[in-house]
Design a protein around this motif. Sequence first.
Motif, PDB file in Angstrom:
ATOM      1  N   VAL A  38       0.856  -1.193   0.000  1.00  0.00           N
ATOM      2  CA  VAL A  38       0.000   0.000   0.000  1.00  0.00           C
ATOM      3  C   VAL A  38       0.894   1.245   0.000  1.00  0.00           C
ATOM      4  CG1 VAL A  38      -1.843   1.222   1.199  1.00  0.00           C
ATOM      5  CG2 VAL A  38      -1.746  -1.282   1.311  1.00  0.00           C
ATOM      6  N   HIS A  39       0.668   2.139  -0.944  1.00  0.00           N
ATOM      7  CA  HIS A  39       1.435   3.388  -0.990  1.00  0.00           C
ATOM      8  C   HIS A  39       0.649   4.520  -0.335  1.00  0.00           C
ATOM      9  CE1 HIS A  39       4.025   1.985  -4.652  1.00  0.00           C
ATOM     10  NE2 HIS A  39       3.995   1.109  -3.679  1.00  0.00           N
ATOM     11  N   TYR A  40      -0.657   4.558  -0.598  1.00  0.00           N
ATOM     12  CA  TYR A  40      -1.514   5.599  -0.016  1.00  0.00           C
ATOM     13  C   TYR A  40      -2.862   5.022   0.361  1.00  0.00           C
ATOM     14  CZ  TYR A  40       1.711   9.220  -1.599  1.00  0.00           C
ATOM     15  OH  TYR A  40       2.815  10.001  -1.771  1.00  0.00           O
ATOM     16  N   SER A  41      -3.452   5.616   1.414  1.00  0.00           N
ATOM     17  CA  SER A  41      -4.850   5.368   1.734  1.00  0.00           C
ATOM     18  C   SER A  41      -5.487   6.751   1.912  1.00  0.00           C
ATOM     19  CB  SER A  41      -4.966   4.522   3.010  1.00  0.00           C
ATOM     20  OG  SER A  41      -6.320   4.232   3.287  1.00  0.00           O
ATOM     21  N   SER A  42      -6.708   6.818   2.429  1.00  0.00           N
ATOM     22  CA  SER A  42      -7.324   8.129   2.629  1.00  0.00           C
ATOM     23  C   SER A  42      -8.276   8.078   3.818  1.00  0.00           C
ATOM     24  CB  SER A  42      -8.081   8.555   1.371  1.00  0.00           C
ATOM     25  OG  SER A  42      -9.360   7.974   1.353  1.00  0.00           O
ATOM     26  N   ILE A  43      -8.754   9.250   4.222  1.00  0.00           N
ATOM     27  CA  ILE A  43      -9.655   9.307   5.380  1.00  0.00           C
ATOM     28  C   ILE A  43     -11.035   9.736   4.920  1.00  0.00           C
ATOM     29  CG2 ILE A  43     -10.074  10.329   7.637  1.00  0.00           C
ATOM     30  CD1 ILE A  43      -7.129  10.799   7.911  1.00  0.00           C
ATOM     31  N   ASN A  44     -11.999   8.877   5.165  1.00  0.00           N
ATOM     32  CA  ASN A  44     -13.404   9.156   4.855  1.00  0.00           C
ATOM     33  C   ASN A  44     -14.195   9.208   6.158  1.00  0.00           C
ATOM     34  OD1 ASN A  44     -13.635   8.601   1.717  1.00  0.00           O
ATOM     35  ND2 ASN A  44     -12.264   7.070   2.562  1.00  0.00           N
ATOM     36  N   TYR A  45     -15.372   9.820   6.073  1.00  0.00           N
ATOM     37  CA  TYR A  45     -16.280   9.861   7.231  1.00  0.00           C
ATOM     38  C   TYR A  45     -16.506   8.441   7.786  1.00  0.00           C
ATOM     39  CZ  TYR A  45     -20.248  11.563   9.983  1.00  0.00           C
ATOM     40  OH  TYR A  45     -21.102  11.911  11.002  1.00  0.00           O
ATOM     41  N   LYS A  46     -16.680   7.493   6.861  1.00  0.00           N
ATOM     42  CA  LYS A  46     -16.934   6.103   7.273  1.00  0.00           C
ATOM     43  C   LYS A  46     -15.757   5.504   8.050  1.00  0.00           C
ATOM     44  CE  LYS A  46     -18.528   1.815   5.051  1.00  0.00           C
ATOM     45  NZ  LYS A  46     -18.822   1.246   3.717  1.00  0.00           N
ATOM     46  N   ASP A  47     -14.535   5.935   7.726  1.00  0.00           N
ATOM     47  CA  ASP A  47     -13.371   5.457   8.478  1.00  0.00           C
ATOM     48  C   ASP A  47     -13.428   5.964   9.916  1.00  0.00           C
ATOM     49  OD1 ASP A  47     -12.031   4.129   6.277  1.00  0.00           O
ATOM     50  OD2 ASP A  47     -11.568   6.129   5.498  1.00  0.00           O
ATOM     51  N   GLY A  48     -13.844   7.247  10.047  1.00  0.00           N
ATOM     52  CA  GLY A  48     -13.997   7.806  11.395  1.00  0.00           C
ATOM     53  C   GLY A  48     -15.005   6.994  12.187  1.00  0.00           C
ATOM     54  N   MET A  49     -16.115   6.661  11.518  1.00  0.00           N
ATOM     55  CA  MET A  49     -17.148   5.885  12.206  1.00  0.00           C
ATOM     56  C   MET A  49     -16.646   4.475  12.538  1.00  0.00           C
ATOM     57  SD  MET A  49     -20.826   6.986  10.640  1.00  0.00           S
ATOM     58  CE  MET A  49     -20.586   6.541   8.944  1.00  0.00           C
ATOM     59  N   ALA A  50     -15.872   3.876  11.626  1.00  0.00           N
ATOM     60  CA  ALA A  50     -15.376   2.509  11.867  1.00  0.00           C
ATOM     61  C   ALA A  50     -14.436   2.457  13.069  1.00  0.00           C
ATOM     62  CB  ALA A  50     -14.662   1.986  10.615  1.00  0.00           C
ATOM     63  N   ALA A  51     -13.737   3.567  13.322  1.00  0.00           N
ATOM     64  CA  ALA A  51     -12.745   3.588  14.406  1.00  0.00           C
ATOM     65  C   ALA A  51     -13.314   4.133  15.713  1.00  0.00           C
ATOM     66  CB  ALA A  51     -11.547   4.438  13.969  1.00  0.00           C
ATOM     67  N   ALA A  52     -14.586   4.557  15.689  1.00  0.00           N
ATOM     68  CA  ALA A  52     -15.173   5.183  16.880  1.00  0.00           C
ATOM     69  C   ALA A  52     -15.758   4.127  17.823  1.00  0.00           C
ATOM     70  CB  ALA A  52     -16.272   6.153  16.448  1.00  0.00           C
ATOM     71  N   LEU A  69      -7.514   2.049  -0.637  1.00  0.00           N
ATOM     72  CA  LEU A  69      -6.055   1.899  -0.727  1.00  0.00           C
ATOM     73  C   LEU A  69      -5.613   1.917  -2.177  1.00  0.00           C
ATOM     74  CD1 LEU A  69      -5.095  -1.230  -1.697  1.00  0.00           C
ATOM     75  CD2 LEU A  69      -5.969  -1.770   0.568  1.00  0.00           C
ATOM     76  N   ALA A  70      -4.375   2.336  -2.373  1.00  0.00           N
ATOM     77  CA  ALA A  70      -3.766   2.271  -3.707  1.00  0.00           C
ATOM     78  C   ALA A  70      -2.302   1.900  -3.536  1.00  0.00           C
ATOM     79  CB  ALA A  70      -3.880   3.620  -4.421  1.00  0.00           C
ATOM     80  N   GLY A  71      -1.788   1.115  -4.474  1.00  0.00           N
ATOM     81  CA  GLY A  71      -0.386   0.706  -4.378  1.00  0.00           C
ATOM     82  C   GLY A  71      -0.019  -0.223  -5.506  1.00  0.00           C
ATOM     83  N   THR A  72       0.963  -1.080  -5.250  1.00  0.00           N
ATOM     84  CA  THR A  72       1.398  -2.013  -6.294  1.00  0.00           C
ATOM     85  C   THR A  72       1.235  -3.446  -5.802  1.00  0.00           C
ATOM     86  OG1 THR A  72       3.655  -1.798  -5.491  1.00  0.00           O
ATOM     87  CG2 THR A  72       3.069  -0.465  -7.398  1.00  0.00           C
ATOM     88  N   VAL A  73       0.971  -4.327  -6.747  1.00  0.00           N
ATOM     89  CA  VAL A  73       0.784  -5.739  -6.417  1.00  0.00           C
ATOM     90  C   VAL A  73       2.132  -6.324  -5.987  1.00  0.00           C
ATOM     91  CG1 VAL A  73       0.195  -8.011  -7.379  1.00  0.00           C
ATOM     92  CG2 VAL A  73      -1.183  -5.985  -7.975  1.00  0.00           C
ATOM     93  N   ALA A  74       2.156  -6.937  -4.781  1.00  0.00           N
ATOM     94  CA  ALA A  74       3.372  -7.609  -4.302  1.00  0.00           C
ATOM     95  C   ALA A  74       3.381  -9.051  -4.783  1.00  0.00           C
ATOM     96  CB  ALA A  74       3.423  -7.559  -2.772  1.00  0.00           C
ATOM     97  N   SER A  75       2.206  -9.684  -4.760  1.00  0.00           N
ATOM     98  CA  SER A  75       2.078 -11.049  -5.296  1.00  0.00           C
ATOM     99  C   SER A  75       0.602 -11.306  -5.570  1.00  0.00           C
ATOM    100  CB  SER A  75       2.614 -12.080  -4.303  1.00  0.00           C
ATOM    101  OG  SER A  75       1.845 -12.042  -3.125  1.00  0.00           O
ATOM    102  N   SER A  76       0.351 -12.229  -6.515  1.00  0.00           N
ATOM    103  CA  SER A  76      -1.038 -12.504  -6.872  1.00  0.00           C
ATOM    104  C   SER A  76      -1.187 -13.946  -7.316  1.00  0.00           C
ATOM    105  CB  SER A  76      -1.470 -11.571  -8.015  1.00  0.00           C
ATOM    106  OG  SER A  76      -2.720 -11.976  -8.527  1.00  0.00           O
ATOM    107  N   SER A  77      -2.230 -14.611  -6.816  1.00  0.00           N
ATOM    108  CA  SER A  77      -2.529 -15.970  -7.293  1.00  0.00           C
ATOM    109  C   SER A  77      -3.601 -15.911  -8.376  1.00  0.00           C
ATOM    110  CB  SER A  77      -2.984 -16.847  -6.119  1.00  0.00           C
ATOM    111  OG  SER A  77      -4.135 -16.288  -5.539  1.00  0.00           O
ATOM    112  N   ASP A  78      -4.019 -14.700  -8.755  1.00  0.00           N
ATOM    113  CA  ASP A  78      -5.033 -14.531  -9.802  1.00  0.00           C
ATOM    114  C   ASP A  78      -4.325 -14.012 -11.055  1.00  0.00           C
ATOM    115  OD1 ASP A  78      -8.330 -13.914  -9.989  1.00  0.00           O
ATOM    116  OD2 ASP A  78      -7.041 -12.807 -11.383  1.00  0.00           O
ATOM    117  N   SER A  79      -4.611 -14.676 -12.191  1.00  0.00           N
ATOM    118  CA  SER A  79      -3.834 -14.371 -13.407  1.00  0.00           C
ATOM    119  C   SER A  79      -4.098 -12.962 -13.943  1.00  0.00           C
ATOM    120  CB  SER A  79      -4.152 -15.395 -14.496  1.00  0.00           C
ATOM    121  OG  SER A  79      -5.531 -15.358 -14.763  1.00  0.00           O
ATOM    122  N   ARG A  80      -5.161 -12.290 -13.462  1.00  0.00           N
ATOM    123  CA  ARG A  80      -5.428 -10.922 -13.947  1.00  0.00           C
ATOM    124  C   ARG A  80      -4.393  -9.913 -13.433  1.00  0.00           C
ATOM    125  NH1 ARG A  80     -11.527 -10.525 -11.924  1.00  0.00           N
ATOM    126  NH2 ARG A  80     -10.697 -12.094 -10.510  1.00  0.00           N
TER     127      ARG A  80
END
Length: 331
Positions: A38-52, A69-80
Amino acid sequence: MSTFKALVVDKNEQGEVTKEVRTLEEGDLPEGDVTIDVHYSSINYKDGMAAAPGSQIAQGYPLVPGIDLAGTVASSSDSRYQQGDEVLVTGYELGVAHHGGYAEKARVPADWVVRLPEGMTPREAMIFGTAGFTAGLSVVRLEEEGVTPDQGEIVVTGATGGVGSMAVAMLHSLGYEVAAVTGNAEAHDYLRDIGASRILSREDVNPDKRKPLGKATWAGAVDPVGGETLAYLLSTMKYHGTAAVSGLTGGTDVPTTVHPFILRGINLAGIDSVYCPSEKRQYVWNRLASDLKVQSLLDAIASETTLDHLAEDLDAILESRIQGRRIVALK
Ligand code: NDP
């Protein structure tokens, strides 16, 4: 075994909800086909609620929140997906019932993964995040319902928030005239800068006395606020207008009547980003990377935080103390 850092929400022996940065191992990650750095994530209202405390959003503890989340694939068992692919994930159970984006590593089912569109970096994807995606879904829905710029003003509520700010800017860039509703009297310059041509207070759209039908004013609405505000917006939509409704920061009960529906033929359009089908998901993300990408807005509304400051940020979003979009840098 490789370790990584994550913000973990947990319940202690006294039953109190805690938030702390912990070091986890890959074995702590949930099942899934694709492991992501994961390179970046973000903060949404729902995240605040999930952590409250007392959250109805978190489906169990311990939980790594983070619905984006956004980032790069480290490994994948799915051919896509192959190692090194740039990807993003929003919604589904991420950050509510499945460890989410507030960690240096995540593992998810391949069906949740969206390929990062060309012309968008992982950082930009998280400035959009679920909020921008929801704004994009709302704008696309107005288009689908035939709302065009020549039909009149679009009202956007919660305008300094994530969904609202994004919607104001996107609509403006497409040539719509935008009326922005905010409870933040100090944010008028900001709202004009991102594209609002008129600014209204929360009281303007939540009057003490509401009639079943008021002056027909809005060709469309993007409403992440709900509650009494939405009831007022519905009563003041123009003939065949569409209200794209995504949120509930102003309440869940909508005390409306059938009059706007049967006398003005208005549309109440529900917007769901969480289980949005993957074809629509990719379409909207591609739009976010092209005509809905307002580069000046991305630069203007983004602020950045890190895992170490995230606990405080999650409290702040519930109190409307975050303007625009705050992203979490993990790399
Ligand atoms: P933010 O906290 O970033 O923005 C919400 C904004 O709503 C605030 O900035 C404030 O704007 C306004 N607001 C806050 N409290 C009230 C109130 N009591 N009455 C009226 N307005 C209020 O949140 P997001 O933009 O991330 O999310 C907004 C809503 O949309 C939330 O309910 C969220 O759960 C929902 N949502 C739904 C999605 C879906 O898939 N349907 C996806 C994403 C979000 P201002 O100060 O300018 O008035």
